[in-house]
Structures are given as structure tokens and as C-alpha cells.
Design an enzyme around this catalytic site. Sequence first.
Site, short mmCIF file in Angstrom:
data_model
loop_
_atom_site.label_atom_id
_atom_site.label_comp_id
_atom_site.label_asym_id
_atom_site.label_seq_id
_atom_site.Cartn_x
_atom_site.Cartn_y
_atom_site.Cartn_z
N HIS A 1 0.82 -1.22 0.00
CA HIS A 1 0.00 0.00 0.00
C HIS A 1 0.85 1.27 0.00
O HIS A 1 0.33 2.37 0.10
CB HIS A 1 -0.91 -0.04 1.25
CG HIS A 1 -2.07 0.87 1.20
ND1 HIS A 1 -2.30 1.84 2.15
CD2 HIS A 1 -3.10 0.96 0.33
CE1 HIS A 1 -3.40 2.49 1.87
NE2 HIS A 1 -3.92 1.99 0.78
N LYS B 1 3.09 4.41 -1.18
CA LYS B 1 3.20 5.33 -2.32
C LYS B 1 4.50 6.10 -2.14
O LYS B 1 4.60 6.95 -1.25
CB LYS B 1 2.02 6.31 -2.38
CG LYS B 1 0.66 5.65 -2.60
CD LYS B 1 -0.04 5.40 -1.30
CE LYS B 1 -1.43 4.82 -1.52
NZ LYS B 1 -2.05 4.37 -0.26
N ASP C 1 16.12 11.01 -8.59
CA ASP C 1 17.58 11.17 -8.53
C ASP C 1 18.14 11.00 -7.12
O ASP C 1 19.25 11.48 -6.82
CB ASP C 1 18.00 12.53 -9.09
CG ASP C 1 17.75 12.65 -10.59
OD1 ASP C 1 17.64 11.59 -11.24
OD2 ASP C 1 17.63 13.78 -11.08
N HIS D 1 -9.64 10.98 2.13
CA HIS D 1 -8.80 9.79 2.02
C HIS D 1 -7.48 9.95 2.77
O HIS D 1 -6.64 9.06 2.76
CB HIS D 1 -8.52 9.52 0.53
CG HIS D 1 -7.82 8.23 0.23
ND1 HIS D 1 -6.50 8.17 -0.15
CD2 HIS D 1 -8.26 6.95 0.26
CE1 HIS D 1 -6.16 6.91 -0.37
NE2 HIS D 1 -7.20 6.14 -0.11
N LYS E 1 -4.51 10.23 5.60
CA LYS E 1 -4.10 9.43 6.76
C LYS E 1 -3.21 10.33 7.61
O LYS E 1 -2.03 10.53 7.30
CB LYS E 1 -3.33 8.18 6.35
CG LYS E 1 -4.10 7.27 5.35
CD LYS E 1 -3.75 7.59 3.93
CE LYS E 1 -4.25 6.57 2.92
NZ LYS E 1 -5.64 6.23 2.94
N ASP F 1 -1.27 16.13 20.85
CA ASP F 1 -0.90 17.32 21.63
C ASP F 1 -0.37 18.47 20.78
O ASP F 1 0.32 19.36 21.29
CB ASP F 1 0.14 16.95 22.71
CG ASP F 1 -0.41 15.97 23.73
OD1 ASP F 1 -1.64 15.88 23.88
OD2 ASP F 1 0.40 15.28 24.38
#
Length: 400
Positions: A148, A150, A155, A318, A320, A325
Site C-alpha cells: 500500500h 506510495k 535522482d 482519504h 491518513k 498534543d
Amino acid sequence: MAILYLFLTLLLAAAMIAVLIWLDFRLGKKNVVKKELDEPAIYTGEASLITTGTEFFDTLFEEIEQATHHLHIQFYIFNEDCIGKEMTSLLKRKAREGVKVRLLVDYLGSFFLKKKAIHEMKLAGVQFAYSFKPGFPYFFYKLNRRNHRKITIIDGKKGFTGGFNVGDEYLGRDPKLGDWRDYHLQLHGPVVHAFQEQFLLDWEAASAEKLSGDSYFPALDEGTQTFTSLFSTRQIYLFFLQQIEQAETKIFIGSPYFIPDAKLQNALLDALKRGVEVTLLVPMKSDHPLVKEASYPFIRELLKSGGHVYQYYEGFFHAKVFMVDENICDIGTANFDLRSLFTNSEVNCVFTDQKLIRSALKTIEDDLARSVIMDVSALDKPSLWTKIKMQTAKSFAPFL
């Protein structure tokens, strides 16, 4: 008698298949080795936050255009739609220019990427591989696993990670989901080396090609921000749990799917008892069946204990993101659910830089303003159909 015999035969066959699948999962989990960085990777660098598909692809394509040595690109979903074709066209052109281009996608997540498109990329010089392509032994276990992550590395100097995949829906072009909201980090400096290390491990596991050398890890000036990159599900899970247990004032969780295990849920409930403000942001719309219903029992408990749960209504949320704090923040690919925390291969990036945290806080405030707060009464008396879906979702929670 013949009908009864047939029924018993079918029942026995179904039971045997169920046992074989159970053994496949159990032995597969035990014997299939995950290739990932076992310890948190701590590097300095610089980062900026990207939250819209338009900004993400514009920035990504601009950086890809400037590549001179190599492009390492990894996505869970790579669709062959308008933006996907634009991406493959750019990668083929860079490969023809002499840039080493490696594209790694998840087998199931990118299942509909056509063989013709892959063949054309290979002809142009793009190296292509699938993560977690199922096979024997442990076919069903491997089929259930997902890479999952990404990750994009240009370079060995610049990188990207976060929630965006490659597809028109990430530009808000899916009429059912509407505008797409995601959090992605653009990275510069030594922090990119951590992502390069993991990409090379994933690439070797998928293609059997082992890559090394200084050209993939160029010397880079130290940055002003420090990042802790987490690549194993155990690291990510323990980070979530420890931060929740240590929280003093506020916990914010943004995730499209909220299906915690008992320890995480109890830690959140204990935090509420300590007087910690717990806020959860989830989408109002759903892009997968049963995920909303699977979350309802956990959300109901949080609401009854004094937590705040918001539903994002301006399109699909979508992102995450996890913040505690207002002094430590985590952005990455792992959802707050059983699949991301116990099955998938993920990557999360943790930082404490106050400038970057303020940027994330401003984005979170904007997203909460485009959300509605949930009332526990909406979950106290669900319809019969919702109850059926909740019970079904409970049984399939680890696979959602």
C-alpha cells in the site's frame, strides 16, 4: 437420499476448502518474509504538505521532468485513465532520454492496468514490476497482502509519499465521490534516503533485481526538519498505541477507514477518561462496501465516552493523519484499520517541526469546517439492514 448425500458431499467439500484456505493464511503469514526496514529511519530534510490532486500531479510531473539519473515510482493503484496515460507517457519519454525509470505497483491494487500499456512502457525502456503477485505456495495469503506504499524518488534527492495514487478519481473526476481530499508530503534532503532504501527492498522482492551504489544515495545537505520514517506495520502500530497512551491534551485521527483493534480502541477510551480531547475525522461517503458499517461500533463507543467524530461531506476524505498534543504529527499511507496495521506494507512519516505542524493544523481545521459532527443517536437505533451490514462487516473486518 441422493439429495442428502449430495448435500453432505458439498458440505464436506466446503469444509475442506475452508480448512485449506485457513492453513494457507496461517502458514503463509509464518513463512513469507516481509522485506522492510525493521527499525525507524531518522533523517533530516525539508517537507511541504500537498492536499489536492491538481497540486500533487502538477508538482510531481514537474519534478519528474527534471530527473536526470533515475526515477523510482511506487503506487498501490495505477489506473489506465487520463492521468494514468499522462503519467506513462511522461515516464516513457524520460526512459527514452536515458533516465533509469522503475515503476512498481501492487498487483491487486493495479489489477486493471492493461498488459498492452505495460508492454509499451517496457518497449520504451521503463522497468516494470508487480508487488505481491500471488503464486504458490500460500496463494491466498499472498493474494490478501497489499503493498500500500506510495513512494516517488527523483535522482535520490527529492521524494513524495502520502495518500495519493494515480487515477482520475484523485483529481475529483469520479462523480460519485466528488472532490478528493488527501495529504501527501513533498520531501527534500537526506530523508529521501530512507524511502530509497525501502523502495530498493520492495523492488528486489518484486523483480529479483538487487540495486546498490552511491548514485542512488547522493550526498545531500542536512535539512532543518527531522523525520522518523516507519516502514513496518509493527512500528506504525506501536507508534499509534504509545502516542495515544502518552497523550496529555489532544488526539486527532484522520482516516478514510476506522477499524481499530481492541488495544487501540481501549487506549482511546482511556485517553478520554484522562480528559484528553479525542477527535476523529472520517468521510461521509464510502469508496468500499461495509467499511462504514465496520466502524460504527467503535465510533459509537467513542461518542458515548465524550469523543468528537466528524464526517467530511465535501467529496471524499482519504487522508491518513495522526496528531497528538499538537506537537507530533504522522502523515503516510496507513489507514487506522486492521488491514493497514496488520497485513499491508505501509510507510508513515513522523515529524515534530512546528512550522510543518501548523501547516497540517490549518489543513485539518479547514477540513473540519467542511464536515458535520456525528450524533450518537444516529447509531443507537440502526435500521435492520444496517444491523445486518454491521454484523457482516464485523466478520470480514480484517479483510476490508
